[in-house]
Scaffold this motif. Structure first.
Motif, PDB file in Angstrom:
ATOM      1  N   TRP A  38       0.831  -1.215   0.000  1.00 58.60           N
ATOM      2  CA  TRP A  38       0.000   0.000   0.000  1.00 58.60           C
ATOM      3  C   TRP A  38       0.864   1.263   0.000  1.00 58.60           C
ATOM      4  N   THR A  39       0.647   2.099  -1.029  1.00 58.21           N
ATOM      5  CA  THR A  39       1.492   3.288  -1.186  1.00 58.21           C
ATOM      6  C   THR A  39       0.738   4.593  -0.909  1.00 58.21           C
ATOM      7  N   SER A  40      -0.545   4.494  -0.585  1.00 55.37           N
ATOM      8  CA  SER A  40      -1.251   5.701  -0.145  1.00 55.37           C
ATOM      9  C   SER A  40      -2.159   5.296   1.005  1.00 55.37           C
ATOM     10  N   ARG A  41      -2.456   6.284   1.860  1.00 54.47           N
ATOM     11  CA  ARG A  41      -3.282   5.960   3.017  1.00 54.47           C
ATOM     12  C   ARG A  41      -4.654   5.447   2.607  1.00 54.47           C
ATOM     13  N   ALA A  42      -5.147   5.927   1.463  1.00 54.82           N
ATOM     14  CA  ALA A  42      -6.481   5.506   1.015  1.00 54.82           C
ATOM     15  C   ALA A  42      -6.516   4.026   0.637  1.00 54.82           C
ATOM     16  N   ASP A  43      -5.350   3.456   0.273  1.00 49.50           N
ATOM     17  CA  ASP A  43      -5.289   2.041  -0.121  1.00 49.50           C
ATOM     18  C   ASP A  43      -5.222   1.092   1.070  1.00 49.50           C
ATOM     19  N   CYS A  44      -4.751   1.572   2.219  1.00 51.12           N
ATOM     20  CA  CYS A  44      -4.491   0.670   3.348  1.00 51.12           C
ATOM     21  C   CYS A  44      -5.790   0.028   3.826  1.00 51.12           C
ATOM     22  N   ILE A  54       0.940 -10.727   2.054  1.00 53.63           N
ATOM     23  CA  ILE A  54       2.177 -11.101   2.729  1.00 53.63           C
ATOM     24  C   ILE A  54       3.129  -9.918   2.624  1.00 53.63           C
ATOM     25  N   CYS A  55       3.580  -9.446   3.770  1.00 55.51           N
ATOM     26  CA  CYS A  55       4.419  -8.252   3.848  1.00 55.51           C
ATOM     27  C   CYS A  55       5.801  -8.642   4.370  1.00 55.51           C
ATOM     28  N   THR A  56       6.758  -7.731   4.223  1.00 51.48           N
ATOM     29  CA  THR A  56       8.130  -7.998   4.654  1.00 51.48           C
ATOM     30  C   THR A  56       8.567  -6.978   5.690  1.00 51.48           C
ATOM     31  N   VAL A  57       9.118  -7.491   6.785  1.00 52.48           N
ATOM     32  CA  VAL A  57       9.740  -6.651   7.803  1.00 52.48           C
ATOM     33  C   VAL A  57      11.227  -6.599   7.484  1.00 52.48           C
ATOM     34  N   GLU A  58      11.775  -5.424   7.287  1.00 53.25           N
ATOM     35  CA  GLU A  58      13.213  -5.268   7.028  1.00 53.25           C
ATOM     36  C   GLU A  58      13.866  -4.688   8.278  1.00 53.25           C
ATOM     37  N   ASN A 143       3.558   1.261   2.790  1.00 53.82           N
ATOM     38  CA  ASN A 143       4.900   0.795   2.442  1.00 53.82           C
ATOM     39  C   ASN A 143       5.936   1.803   2.943  1.00 53.82           C
ATOM     40  N   GLY A 144       6.990   1.284   3.586  1.00 54.08           N
ATOM     41  CA  GLY A 144       8.049   2.161   4.088  1.00 54.08           C
ATOM     42  C   GLY A 144       7.857   2.656   5.504  1.00 54.08           C
TER      43      GLY A 144
END
Lengths: 167, 167
Positions: A38-44, A54-58, A143-144
């Protein structure tokens, strides 16, 4: 847009001071970041349980030595910093609020709060300790988003299935 | 004794940098404090579910307007700042660890971590919004611990009764 200067929505009320403009009482370090679709708050998604993504923790290199063994837990609690959230609202009308009436900040899970720390209980799917990455399911953030902490989820203390919330 | 300069215990390993000595990436404000029966770290219970003590959350005046309605939730998540915890250990041997082998910081719930934020899911017993106080059961921290956030506990997202942790 940190500490968004926009006027509050109808019914919203500001704190008498803006916590984001204060010198602060303690300092956080960012230990990594969260990679999500998700790259904008509206998408979350409204919350992480509503997404199968599935997301990644870096985890950044200086902190990776604290990871081995984290996979003894099937689920983790992630704490992260909602870096785009304003901090000055006492009463707010969150976008995702199912109830149309503005509510006290401590009554909602919106990112907008004096200390915009979010938490998610996520399912741990895989680990690469050398690369400092964890694959998880159950996140809801941009994201980020900066990572603050990783804790094992202990059902004996963290799970309260009998808890209730009135609408 | 913030960022305790004592040498690590046997088997403990430090991060290559001390997060508590860094300038930091974000600033926290303390919004109140927790009143508990415990005045030394040695007295604190291993976790809040092991204590029946009724504790008081004190919310400072500027933040009280965000409280009304918080009692719609039977349980709350409290985030607080473990102000006496050192932040520099990657592998640690917590006092309460049931396992004698030192473990990675992200594998334990000890206050010692890069960002010493603790969370407890507590039972809400009563509120006085004008005074800014909440009575709760389920805390484990020192009297006077700084408060960072109050969130409603949502069992649909926060309760993971099937989560497991291997010894």
């Amino acid at each position: 847009m940190p500490n968004d200067p926009l006027p509050p929505r109808a019914g919203e009320i500001r704190f008498p001071l803006d916590p984001g403009a204060l010198p602060g009482d303690a300092r956080l370090v960012f230990i990594g970041r969260l990679r999500t679709p998700w790259t904008s708050r509206a998408d979350c998604p409204r919350n992480g349980r509503l997404s199968e993504a599935i997301c990644t923790v870096e985890v950044d290199a200086p902190y990776r030595s604290a990871l081995p063994g984290v996979d003894r837990a099937s689920h983790l609690i992630l704490l992260y910093w909602m870096h785009e959230a304003r901090r000055d609202l006492a009463v707010q009308a969150p976008r995702h609020n199912v109830h149309p009436v503005p509510r006290g900040t401590f009554c909602v899970r919106s990112p907008v709060r004096p200390n915009p720390i979010a938490l998610s209980a996520v399912e741990l799917l895989g680990c690469d300790f050398a690369a400092g990455t964890l694959r998880v399911r159950g996140l809801d953030c941009l994201n980020g988003t900066p990572l603050l902490d990783i804790k094992p989820y202990f059902p004996s203390v963290d799970s309260r299935p009998d808890a209730t919330v009135a609408e």
